[in-house]
Design a protein around this motif. Structure first.
Motif, PDB file in Angstrom:
ATOM      1  N   LYS A  47     -10.021 -24.269 -81.773  1.00 24.15           N
ATOM      2  CA  LYS A  47      -9.350 -23.437 -82.716  1.00 24.15           C
ATOM      3  C   LYS A  47      -7.805 -23.776 -82.787  1.00 24.15           C
ATOM      4  N   VAL A  48      -7.503 -24.347 -84.084  1.00 23.12           N
ATOM      5  CA  VAL A  48      -6.171 -24.759 -84.222  1.00 23.12           C
ATOM      6  C   VAL A  48      -5.669 -24.318 -85.609  1.00 23.12           C
ATOM      7  N   ASN A  49      -4.364 -23.784 -85.524  1.00 21.38           N
ATOM      8  CA  ASN A  49      -3.888 -23.443 -86.924  1.00 21.38           C
ATOM      9  C   ASN A  49      -4.593 -22.590 -87.680  1.00 21.38           C
ATOM     10  N   GLY A  50      -5.370 -21.500 -87.012  1.00 22.83           N
ATOM     11  CA  GLY A  50      -6.359 -20.455 -87.796  1.00 22.83           C
ATOM     12  C   GLY A  50      -7.734 -21.035 -88.244  1.00 22.83           C
ATOM     13  N   LYS A  51      -7.793 -22.260 -87.944  1.00 20.85           N
ATOM     14  CA  LYS A  51      -9.239 -22.836 -88.565  1.00 20.85           C
ATOM     15  C   LYS A  51     -10.023 -23.236 -87.117  1.00 20.85           C
ATOM     16  N   ASP A  52     -11.284 -23.367 -87.409  1.00 13.77           N
ATOM     17  CA  ASP A  52     -12.177 -23.751 -86.354  1.00 13.77           C
ATOM     18  C   ASP A  52     -12.771 -25.113 -86.755  1.00 13.77           C
ATOM     19  N   TYR A  53     -12.420 -26.080 -85.728  1.00 15.16           N
ATOM     20  CA  TYR A  53     -12.958 -27.666 -85.982  1.00 15.16           C
ATOM     21  C   TYR A  53     -13.944 -27.745 -84.912  1.00 15.16           C
ATOM     22  N   PHE A  58     -15.494 -33.699 -83.535  1.00 15.33           N
ATOM     23  CA  PHE A  58     -14.304 -34.529 -82.700  1.00 15.33           C
ATOM     24  C   PHE A  58     -14.651 -35.354 -82.038  1.00 15.33           C
ATOM     25  N   LEU A  59     -15.789 -35.157 -80.905  1.00 13.62           N
ATOM     26  CA  LEU A  59     -16.416 -36.036 -79.770  1.00 13.62           C
ATOM     27  C   LEU A  59     -16.935 -37.272 -80.570  1.00 13.62           C
ATOM     28  N   GLU A  60     -17.563 -37.154 -81.605  1.00 16.44           N
ATOM     29  CA  GLU A  60     -17.972 -38.504 -82.351  1.00 16.44           C
ATOM     30  C   GLU A  60     -16.767 -39.315 -82.858  1.00 16.44           C
ATOM     31  N   LYS A 146      -2.931 -32.039 -87.812  1.00 17.66           N
ATOM     32  CA  LYS A 146      -2.638 -33.461 -88.472  1.00 17.66           C
ATOM     33  C   LYS A 146      -3.948 -34.575 -87.659  1.00 17.66           C
ATOM     34  N   ILE A 147      -3.717 -34.708 -86.440  1.00 21.22           N
ATOM     35  CA  ILE A 147      -4.542 -35.518 -85.765  1.00 21.22           C
ATOM     36  C   ILE A 147      -6.010 -35.172 -85.876  1.00 21.22           C
ATOM     37  N   LEU A 148      -6.633 -33.750 -85.992  1.00 23.02           N
ATOM     38  CA  LEU A 148      -7.827 -33.652 -86.212  1.00 23.02           C
ATOM     39  C   LEU A 148      -8.241 -34.261 -87.621  1.00 23.02           C
ATOM     40  N   THR A 149      -7.569 -33.750 -88.676  1.00 25.57           N
ATOM     41  CA  THR A 149      -7.822 -34.195 -89.965  1.00 25.57           C
ATOM     42  C   THR A 149      -7.847 -35.660 -90.192  1.00 25.57           C
ATOM     43  N   ASN A 150      -6.897 -36.153 -89.498  1.00 21.90           N
ATOM     44  CA  ASN A 150      -6.874 -37.743 -89.700  1.00 21.90           C
ATOM     45  C   ASN A 150      -7.891 -38.336 -89.226  1.00 21.90           C
ATOM     46  N   VAL A 153     -12.415 -34.833 -88.621  1.00 24.74           N
ATOM     47  CA  VAL A 153     -13.134 -33.953 -87.659  1.00 24.74           C
ATOM     48  C   VAL A 153     -13.759 -32.790 -88.840  1.00 24.74           C
ATOM     49  N   GLU A 154     -14.961 -32.153 -88.656  1.00 19.69           N
ATOM     50  CA  GLU A 154     -15.420 -31.177 -89.756  1.00 19.69           C
ATOM     51  C   GLU A 154     -14.683 -29.975 -89.279  1.00 19.69           C
TER      52      GLU A 154
END
Length: 175
Positions: A47-53, A58-60, A146-150, A153-154
């Protein structure tokens, strides 16, 4: 004397450098079996910035980056690397456990600029570990996002929250 039908199940974290000699000794003395990282065990969310990733996504993605950079299986993250509470990993826990490990134990010898997911695409600057925090020690969730979107990550589909009783419409469409 131990009975022949006694089995002891244990796991080893081979990325902990200080335990390498012990791990090596165990592997020589007992049978062991490699277990691949299963990223589909459960539907955990970061849970980051109001969104669930997706934790599995992420692991993949990050394990691919770890392999591409280090050529090491030992540095990869397993599914239970970070404990979720109610299937959710908070931004604070994600940064303090996961990103701390990634910054300090995985990529420290390769330079953060070695991978694109550490770069802020707006400024072109590297996202440092320090830049993930506000002065009061709270996490800058937009930086983490930003790291997750870079990484690509779904994000989970947003959930529809029920309206307040006062906002509900009656049969005729009146509020």
């Amino acid at each position: 004397k131990l009975p022949a039908n006694l089995y002891i199940w244990a796991t080893m974290n081979t990325s902990d450098q200080s335990l390498f000699p012990i791990d090596s000794a165990f592997k020589r003395r007992w049978d062991w079996k490699y277990m691949p990282i299963d990223t589909t065990k459960e539907q955990w969310a970061i849970k980051v910035n109001g969104k669930d990733y997706s934790w599995g996504s992420f692991l993949e993605k990050v394990n691919n980056e770890i392999w591409e950079t280090t050529s090491s299986e030992d540095k990869k993250l397993g599914f239970y690397f970070c404990k979720a509470c109610d299937k959710t990993i908070t931004a604070e826990r994600f940064v303090s456990k996961v990103l701390f490990y990634i910054y300090n134990d995985v990529f420290k010898d390769y330079g953060l600029d070695s991978r694109e997911f550490f770069k802020d695409k707006e400024t072109g600057k590297v996202i440092t570990f320090q830049s993930l925090f506000n002065m009061d020690g709270s996490v800058k969730e937009p930086q983490v996002e930003k790291i997750l979107t870079n990484l690509g990550v779904e994000a989970f589909a947003s959930t529809i929250t029920p309206k307040d009783d006062a906002e509900e419409e009656d049969e005729d469409g009146n509020q």
